[in-house]
Design a protein around this motif. Structure first.
Motif, PDB file in Angstrom:
ATOM      1  N   TRP A  55       3.388 -20.920 -12.810  1.00  9.00           N
ATOM      2  CA  TRP A  55       4.039 -19.606 -12.764  1.00  9.00           C
ATOM      3  C   TRP A  55       3.182 -18.572 -12.034  1.00  9.00           C
ATOM      4  CZ3 TRP A  55       1.317 -15.672 -14.969  1.00  9.00           C
ATOM      5  CH2 TRP A  55       0.345 -16.024 -15.915  1.00  9.00           C
ATOM      6  N   VAL A  56       1.896 -18.815 -11.895  1.00  9.59           N
ATOM      7  CA  VAL A  56       1.009 -17.831 -11.270  1.00  9.59           C
ATOM      8  C   VAL A  56       1.380 -17.633  -9.803  1.00  9.59           C
ATOM      9  CG1 VAL A  56      -1.378 -17.264 -10.693  1.00  9.59           C
ATOM     10  CG2 VAL A  56      -0.856 -18.349 -12.876  1.00  9.59           C
ATOM     11  N   ASP A  57       1.460 -18.741  -9.051  1.00 10.89           N
ATOM     12  CA  ASP A  57       1.754 -18.652  -7.621  1.00 10.89           C
ATOM     13  C   ASP A  57       3.136 -19.198  -7.267  1.00 10.89           C
ATOM     14  OD1 ASP A  57      -0.774 -17.560  -7.007  1.00 10.89           O
ATOM     15  OD2 ASP A  57      -1.672 -19.564  -7.036  1.00 10.89           O
ATOM     16  N   HIS A  58       3.903 -19.571  -8.278  1.00 10.78           N
ATOM     17  CA  HIS A  58       5.231 -20.169  -8.087  1.00 10.78           C
ATOM     18  C   HIS A  58       5.129 -21.398  -7.190  1.00 10.78           C
ATOM     19  CE1 HIS A  58       7.635 -16.352  -9.294  1.00 10.78           C
ATOM     20  NE2 HIS A  58       6.736 -16.696 -10.175  1.00 10.78           N
ATOM     21  N   ASP A  59       4.146 -22.244  -7.459  1.00 15.03           N
ATOM     22  CA  ASP A  59       3.963 -23.467  -6.697  1.00 15.03           C
ATOM     23  C   ASP A  59       4.084 -24.673  -7.620  1.00 15.03           C
ATOM     24  OD1 ASP A  59       1.692 -23.146  -8.189  1.00 15.03           O
ATOM     25  OD2 ASP A  59       0.287 -23.510  -6.574  1.00 15.03           O
ATOM     26  N   GLY A  60       3.908 -25.848  -7.087  1.00 14.96           N
ATOM     27  CA  GLY A  60       3.920 -27.059  -7.902  1.00 14.96           C
ATOM     28  C   GLY A  60       5.275 -27.361  -8.521  1.00 14.96           C
ATOM     29  N   GLY A  61       6.351 -27.078  -7.799  1.00 12.90           N
ATOM     30  CA  GLY A  61       7.680 -27.371  -8.324  1.00 12.90           C
ATOM     31  C   GLY A  61       8.195 -26.351  -9.316  1.00 12.90           C
ATOM     32  N   TYR A  62       7.724 -25.131  -9.198  1.00 10.91           N
ATOM     33  CA  TYR A  62       8.122 -24.077 -10.133  1.00 10.91           C
ATOM     34  C   TYR A  62       9.645 -23.894 -10.152  1.00 10.91           C
ATOM     35  CZ  TYR A  62       8.758 -19.321 -11.916  1.00 10.91           C
ATOM     36  OH  TYR A  62       9.186 -18.231 -12.610  1.00 10.91           O
ATOM     37  N   GLY A  63      10.273 -23.836  -8.995  1.00 15.19           N
ATOM     38  CA  GLY A  63      11.724 -23.636  -8.929  1.00 15.19           C
ATOM     39  C   GLY A  63      12.481 -24.781  -9.577  1.00 15.19           C
ATOM     40  N   LEU A  64      12.040 -26.003  -9.310  1.00 17.48           N
ATOM     41  CA  LEU A  64      12.691 -27.158  -9.928  1.00 17.48           C
ATOM     42  C   LEU A  64      12.488 -27.164 -11.441  1.00 17.48           C
ATOM     43  CD1 LEU A  64      11.850 -29.938  -7.338  1.00 17.48           C
ATOM     44  CD2 LEU A  64      14.064 -28.864  -7.776  1.00 17.48           C
ATOM     45  N   ARG A  65      11.329 -26.756 -11.875  1.00 19.14           N
ATOM     46  CA  ARG A  65      11.075 -26.685 -13.319  1.00 19.14           C
ATOM     47  C   ARG A  65      11.989 -25.655 -13.984  1.00 19.14           C
ATOM     48  NH1 ARG A  65       5.031 -28.065 -14.704  1.00 19.14           N
ATOM     49  NH2 ARG A  65       4.495 -29.267 -12.885  1.00 19.14           N
ATOM     50  N   ARG A  66      12.175 -24.516 -13.308  1.00 21.91           N
ATOM     51  CA  ARG A  66      13.073 -23.500 -13.869  1.00 21.91           C
ATOM     52  C   ARG A  66      14.488 -24.025 -13.978  1.00 21.91           C
ATOM     53  NH1 ARG A  66      12.915 -18.148 -10.925  1.00 21.91           N
ATOM     54  NH2 ARG A  66      15.063 -18.130 -11.621  1.00 21.91           N
ATOM     55  N   VAL A  67      14.952 -24.699 -12.944  1.00 20.96           N
ATOM     56  CA  VAL A  67      16.291 -25.286 -12.972  1.00 20.96           C
ATOM     57  C   VAL A  67      16.373 -26.324 -14.096  1.00 20.96           C
ATOM     58  CG1 VAL A  67      17.897 -26.750 -11.691  1.00 20.96           C
ATOM     59  CG2 VAL A  67      16.808 -24.815 -10.564  1.00 20.96           C
ATOM     60  N   GLY A  68      15.344 -27.153 -14.206  1.00 19.72           N
ATOM     61  CA  GLY A  68      15.320 -28.175 -15.256  1.00 19.72           C
ATOM     62  C   GLY A  68      15.339 -27.580 -16.646  1.00 19.72           C
ATOM     63  N   VAL A  69      14.577 -26.515 -16.855  1.00 19.71           N
ATOM     64  CA  VAL A  69      14.553 -25.861 -18.166  1.00 19.71           C
ATOM     65  C   VAL A  69      15.911 -25.228 -18.464  1.00 19.71           C
ATOM     66  CG1 VAL A  69      13.581 -23.885 -19.416  1.00 19.71           C
ATOM     67  CG2 VAL A  69      12.084 -25.509 -18.314  1.00 19.71           C
ATOM     68  N   ALA A  70      16.514 -24.594 -17.463  1.00 21.33           N
ATOM     69  CA  ALA A  70      17.828 -23.965 -17.674  1.00 21.33           C
ATOM     70  C   ALA A  70      18.880 -25.018 -18.018  1.00 21.33           C
ATOM     71  CB  ALA A  70      18.241 -23.172 -16.438  1.00 21.33           C
ATOM     72  N   VAL A  71      18.935 -26.074 -17.232  1.00 27.46           N
ATOM     73  CA  VAL A  71      19.935 -27.119 -17.479  1.00 27.46           C
ATOM     74  C   VAL A  71      19.649 -27.828 -18.807  1.00 27.46           C
ATOM     75  CG1 VAL A  71      20.764 -29.362 -16.628  1.00 27.46           C
ATOM     76  CG2 VAL A  71      20.475 -27.457 -15.052  1.00 27.46           C
ATOM     77  N   GLY A  72      18.392 -28.116 -19.062  1.00 29.12           N
ATOM     78  CA  GLY A  72      18.029 -28.806 -20.302  1.00 29.12           C
ATOM     79  C   GLY A  72      18.337 -28.000 -21.547  1.00 29.12           C
ATOM     80  N   SER A  73      18.014 -26.712 -21.525  1.00 25.11           N
ATOM     81  CA  SER A  73      18.272 -25.894 -22.712  1.00 25.11           C
ATOM     82  C   SER A  73      19.766 -25.681 -22.921  1.00 25.11           C
ATOM     83  CB  SER A  73      17.542 -24.554 -22.621  1.00 25.11           C
ATOM     84  OG  SER A  73      17.966 -23.829 -21.498  1.00 25.11           O
ATOM     85  N   LEU A  74      20.525 -25.529 -21.837  1.00 25.52           N
ATOM     86  CA  LEU A  74      21.972 -25.387 -21.978  1.00 25.52           C
ATOM     87  C   LEU A  74      22.597 -26.696 -22.482  1.00 25.52           C
ATOM     88  CD1 LEU A  74      24.380 -23.506 -21.681  1.00 25.52           C
ATOM     89  CD2 LEU A  74      24.653 -24.355 -19.345  1.00 25.52           C
ATOM     90  N   ALA A  75      22.154 -27.819 -21.951  1.00 26.10           N
ATOM     91  CA  ALA A  75      22.672 -29.116 -22.407  1.00 26.10           C
ATOM     92  C   ALA A  75      22.324 -29.357 -23.874  1.00 26.10           C
ATOM     93  CB  ALA A  75      22.119 -30.238 -21.536  1.00 26.10           C
TER      94      ALA A  75
END
Length: 176
Positions: free
Chosen positions: A30-50
């Protein structure tokens, strides 16, 4: 000899100063928004909604079990009311936890049971927050930046060798 002469199993040396606090599912990306940050956010959103949808189905099956047991409409209303109220409280407390540290940790511990009953509210709070940022990112970013500013301020005031400073206006004699 290799460049990494540290003993096996020891963590690598880190930069001086405060280190960012990792966030669940994100680490320190989250510091530099690197290392798959965007994909992790999508994964967390989809996972928590599911997970929230799956939990609603489980609660529906539990409610149908109450109907099959013919316990009465009063008990059904109580169960629906309990899960609704607990989910609303869990959503609010989880949402507040993303913005500020709890002032009274003992009170948060006493609400743990209520938040576990209203787990759907916590999952929904996670989903909504992950649409804009990593849950808790803003809080940790302000804490991290404040700590970095303090560290740099302390570090800049201690530059130089204090023994080499001149205490009076006169010069030292040259050795020769």
């Amino acid at each position: 000899m290799s460049e990494n002469s540290a003993a096996p199993g020891t963590p690598p040396a880190t930069a001086p100063g405060p280190q960012p606090e990792p966030i669940r599912f994100f680490g320190t990306t989250w510091v530099d928004h690197d290392g798959g940050y965007g994909l992790r956010r999508v994964g967390v959103a989809v996972g928590s909604l599911a997970a929230a949808v799956a939990a609603c189905f489980v609660l529906r099956f539990a409610y149908q079990g109450l109907e099959i047991a013919e316990v009465g409409s009063f008990v059904g209303i109580l169960v629906i009311g309990m899960f609704s109220i607990c989910s609303a409280i869990a959503f609010r407390k989880t949402w507040e936890g993303f913005a500020a540290r709890p002032k009274d940790p003992a009170r948060e511990d006493s609400l743990r049971g209520l938040k576990s009953i209203g787990f759907i509210g916590s999952l929904l709070a996670y989903f909504v927050r992950s649409l804009t940022e990593a849950p808790g990112e803003r809080l940790r970013r302000t804490e991290y930046e404040t700590a970095r500013v303090r560290f740099e301020k302390r570090r800049s005031t201690r530059t130089g060798n204090p023994a080499a400073r001149r205490t009076s206006g006169r010069k030292r004699p040259k050795r020769g």
